[in-house]
Design a protein around this motif. Structure first.
Motif, PDB file in Angstrom:
ATOM      1  N   ASN A   1       0.819  -1.213   0.000  1.00  0.00           N
ATOM      2  CA  ASN A   1       0.000   0.000   0.000  1.00  0.00           C
ATOM      3  C   ASN A   1       0.855   1.267   0.000  1.00  0.00           C
ATOM      4  O   ASN A   1       0.456   2.292  -0.549  1.00  0.00           O
ATOM      5  CB  ASN A   1      -0.990   0.011   1.177  1.00  0.00           C
ATOM      6  CG  ASN A   1      -0.332  -0.305   2.507  1.00  0.00           C
ATOM      7  OD1 ASN A   1       0.436  -1.270   2.619  1.00  0.00           O
ATOM      8  ND2 ASN A   1      -0.631   0.479   3.532  1.00  0.00           N
TER       9      ASN A   1
ATOM     10  N   LEU B   1       2.326   1.523  -3.710  1.00  0.00           N
ATOM     11  CA  LEU B   1       1.305   1.863  -4.705  1.00  0.00           C
ATOM     12  C   LEU B   1       0.573   3.168  -4.381  1.00  0.00           C
ATOM     13  O   LEU B   1      -0.346   3.558  -5.113  1.00  0.00           O
ATOM     14  CB  LEU B   1       0.290   0.720  -4.806  1.00  0.00           C
ATOM     15  CG  LEU B   1       0.852  -0.664  -5.147  1.00  0.00           C
ATOM     16  CD1 LEU B   1      -0.253  -1.708  -5.120  1.00  0.00           C
ATOM     17  CD2 LEU B   1       1.563  -0.658  -6.498  1.00  0.00           C
TER      18      LEU B   1
ATOM     19  N   LYS C   1      -1.948   4.415  -7.265  1.00  0.00           N
ATOM     20  CA  LYS C   1      -2.972   3.396  -7.044  1.00  0.00           C
ATOM     21  C   LYS C   1      -4.138   3.493  -8.023  1.00  0.00           C
ATOM     22  O   LYS C   1      -4.793   2.494  -8.304  1.00  0.00           O
ATOM     23  CB  LYS C   1      -3.479   3.466  -5.607  1.00  0.00           C
ATOM     24  CG  LYS C   1      -3.989   4.830  -5.155  1.00  0.00           C
ATOM     25  CD  LYS C   1      -4.225   4.815  -3.652  1.00  0.00           C
ATOM     26  CE  LYS C   1      -4.609   6.199  -3.139  1.00  0.00           C
ATOM     27  NZ  LYS C   1      -4.723   6.214  -1.660  1.00  0.00           N
TER      28      LYS C   1
ATOM     29  N   CYS D   1      -6.103   0.327  -0.141  1.00  0.00           N
ATOM     30  CA  CYS D   1      -5.568   0.853  -1.404  1.00  0.00           C
ATOM     31  C   CYS D   1      -6.718   1.401  -2.237  1.00  0.00           C
ATOM     32  O   CYS D   1      -7.215   0.731  -3.151  1.00  0.00           O
ATOM     33  CB  CYS D   1      -4.808  -0.225  -2.166  1.00  0.00           C
ATOM     34  SG  CYS D   1      -3.326  -0.829  -1.354  1.00  0.00           S
TER      35      CYS D   1
ATOM     36  N   VAL E   1      -7.554   1.089  -6.412  1.00  0.00           N
ATOM     37  CA  VAL E   1      -6.987  -0.112  -7.023  1.00  0.00           C
ATOM     38  C   VAL E   1      -8.116  -1.016  -7.503  1.00  0.00           C
ATOM     39  O   VAL E   1      -9.080  -1.269  -6.777  1.00  0.00           O
ATOM     40  CB  VAL E   1      -6.088  -0.859  -6.020  1.00  0.00           C
ATOM     41  CG1 VAL E   1      -5.691  -2.223  -6.559  1.00  0.00           C
ATOM     42  CG2 VAL E   1      -4.837  -0.044  -5.721  1.00  0.00           C
TER      43      VAL E   1
END
Length: 613
Positions: A536, A539, A543, A570, A573
């Motif tokens: 997390n 990204l 994301k 996240c 995503v």
């Protein structure tokens, strides 16, 4: 025959006295535009990665011609791959090569407009860019006609394993005897030992690697091999100090110090091995010990050049046996040979990255599936896996991330949709975080790594923190033995819905790679991986451009928990769940191809429209 127009040689190019006369007529000197001999008996010797006269079969092969024209081309396609320090080494090596040729009654042409010749001698190559250059030259030659017929290229190589009746030891011995009999300088240790010269063999400004000419490198090699003997010579003491500083793991110092000289061909792999065996015999009364080499530096040098020869032959064989389904190519990164595959001629660029123990062909049904859908696809075999080179170095997730960065910049040449499976997914996530400008989108397939809700601190282990211990050395050997015995069962468990996809081809390729030189060193990295930086965090800034493909029957991780954590921590995503195991791209390739193609189309449309993903 008009060949090429070469760039001018630097005006401040000095010369060094190094090598004796041997192959060239002492009265013949070559001019820039013509040769003194008839065109029917003139050959061009094209230096590329063979910047030496010592142990140079091309010189011997070309000696049947009355006139030889040595040429070096400052070609940006070759030089652009090198660091500033490597470019410095090239200039020093060319100084030495030019002086060596002049001592033989010749010279090194750096700019040549026209030469009447019927043959070009050049070293055989395995790198794709160099093969492309050779093909262009060959096509140009085929379009030319001279009175003696079509000019041709003759390729040469230094055969490490001499299959003819004369051994390399004998050939080198004869050459050294010739030099000794004619009163010329010999490279033997006894003569170097009595030399008064204590000049540094680290010639670049950074001074990290051995350079200069062949004599310089051989002098440093003599010091390296004799590390345990000690010395009063300042230049040898400097080699010993650099050896200790670059020994990131046992034996890694040889590649660190001598790798660039081997890459540029300042010294041949065969010559290194010859010096190693000669010194080993000196230490052991003329015999080679049956239970390994007698010192660590001898072992490091021997294993390094034997390994390099193995992967060069492997790369050469892949070039010869490459089928037409996909283009298998070789790229040289930091002096090491990396295999990759390319498919597709138009569309967005996609780079596929495999997991631990796999290779580019693990995407066997994705490469062309994605290419047929209108993408240009690259699949890389990371350093240490498959048929890529497996050097003695410290393998880390950061090393592989830097490899991907350089591959995108040097080979692909534009931002990519980056796809990674397992540990390859984690490496892809690092690249996405650190070099986001190179990434259009990120696709993680059953990625390694964790999701940590509240990040309080981050730790980053550098290569110096991951040095080899006795436990990791032993553990990697035990693990390798275990994997060879159980590889089929392990792989089949990763394909729970389509066990038949874990076929004999896949198992045999993995087994084959497990016997390559350097594999135990790669396996040592398992005990030092640092995956503590959570996904997390990696990204966080990209994301909205991340697609997660998760096989929900993964025997290696808890897929349900992973998906739940990704969705919760996240934001933005996209997650796609599949009825598959750890390698859904190979287990259910049609489903994965459909998902990735749809994803790429969406991302590309949004990019063209100027919207976020």
């Amino acid at each position: 025959m008009t060949l090429l127009t070469f760039p001018h040689f630097p005006s401040n190019f000095p010369s060094l006295s190094r090598f004796p006369n041997n192959r060239f007529s002492p009265t013949r000197r070559y001019c820039l535009t013509t040769t003194t001999a008839p065109s029917s008996n003139t050959a061009i010797l094209w230096f590329k990665h063979d910047l030496r006269t010592d142990d140079h079969p091309g010189l011997l092969a070309a000696s049947k011609f009355q006139s030889i024209v040595p040429v070096y081309v400052f070609d940006h396609r070759i030089l652009s791959r090198f660091s500033d320090e490597m470019l410095e080494l090239i200039l020093f090596a060319l100084q030495d090569l030019r002086k060596s040729l002049r001592d033989r009654g010749s010279d090194l042409m750096i700019r040549m407009e026209q030469v009447q010749a019927t043959c070009i001698f050049a070293e055989q190559e395995v790198e794709y860019e160099l093969l492309f250059i050779m093909d262009v030259v060959n096509q140009r030659l085929n379009s030319m006609k001279v009175s003696q017929g079509t000019p041709k290229i003759e390729l040469w190589k230094t055969p490490f394993y001499d299959i003819k009746e004369t051994s390399a030891d004998t050939l080198l011995g004869r050459e050294m005897l010739k030099s000794s009999e004619s009163g010329e300088r010999s490279y033997s240790f006894r003569q170097m030992r009595s030399s008064e010269s204590n000049e540094s063999v680290f010639v670049t400004q950074k001074g990290n690697v051995v350079g200069g000419g062949t004599y310089n490198v051989l002098n440093a090699l003599a010091a390296y091999l004799r590390y345990l003997e000690g010395t009063a010579r300042e230049d040898w003491q400097e080699v010993h100090a650099k050896l200790r500083a670059s020994e990131s793991r046992n034996g890694a110092s040889f590649n660190a110090l001598f790798g660039p000289a081997l890459t540029l061909g300042i010294i041949s792999r065969r010559r290194v091995h010859y010096e190693v065996i000669k010194y080993e015999k000196e230490r052991n009364g003329g015999f080679i010990p049956p239970f390994g080499y007698s010192t660590a530096t001898i072992e490091a040098a021997a294993e390094a050049v034997l390994s390099k020869e193995w992967y060069w032959l492997l790369a050469l064989r892949n070039q010869i046996n490459n089928d037409e389904k996909q283009s298998t190519r070789i790229w040289r990164w930091n002096g090491f040979l990396i295999q990759y595959t390319v498919a597709g001629e138009d569309g967005p660029a996609v780079l596929l990255v495999h997991g631990f123990g796999a290779f580019a062909e693990h995407y066997r049904d994705n490469i062309h599936g994605l290419a047929r859908a209108g993408n240009r696809v690259w699949a890389i075999t990371l350093l240490g896996f498959g048929k890529s080179e497996k050097p003695n170095t410290v393998y880390t997730e950061l090393l592989w991330a830097e490899l991907l960065r350089d591959f995108i910049v040097d080979v692909v040449g534009e931002p990519v949709h980056l796809v990674g499976n397992s540990i390859g997914g984690y490496i892809v996530a690092i690249v996405s975080r650190v070099w986001s400008i190179l990434i259009k989108s990120t696709v993680l397939i059953n990625s390694a790594g964790n999701v940590i809700p509240r990040i309080t601190s981050l730790s980053l282990y550098r290569p110096s923190d991951r040095q080899t211990s006795g436990a990791t050395w032993l553990g990697s050997r035990i693990l390798l033995f275990f994997l060879r015995l159980t590889i089929q069962d392990i792989v089949k468990k990763c394909y729970p819905t389509k066990v038949e996809r874990a076929d004999d081809w896949l198992i045999n390729e993995m087994l084959r790679a497990s016997y390559d030189p350097g594999v135990p060193v790669v396996l040592e990295s398992i005990f030092s991986f640092n995956l503590s930086i959570p996904l997390n965090y990696l990204l966080e800034d990209v994301k909205e451009k991340v697609l997660i493909i998760q096989g929900m029957k993964d025997p290696i991780s808890d897929s349900k928990a992973t998906v739940a954590m990704l969705k919760e921590h996240c934001d933005g995503v996209i997650v796609k769940e599949l009825d598959a195991g750890h390698c859904p791209h190979d287990e259910v390739p049609e489903s994965v191809n459909t998902i990735i193609c749809g994803w790429i189309q969406k991302v590309e449309s949004n990019i063209l429209a100027g919207f976020p993903v």
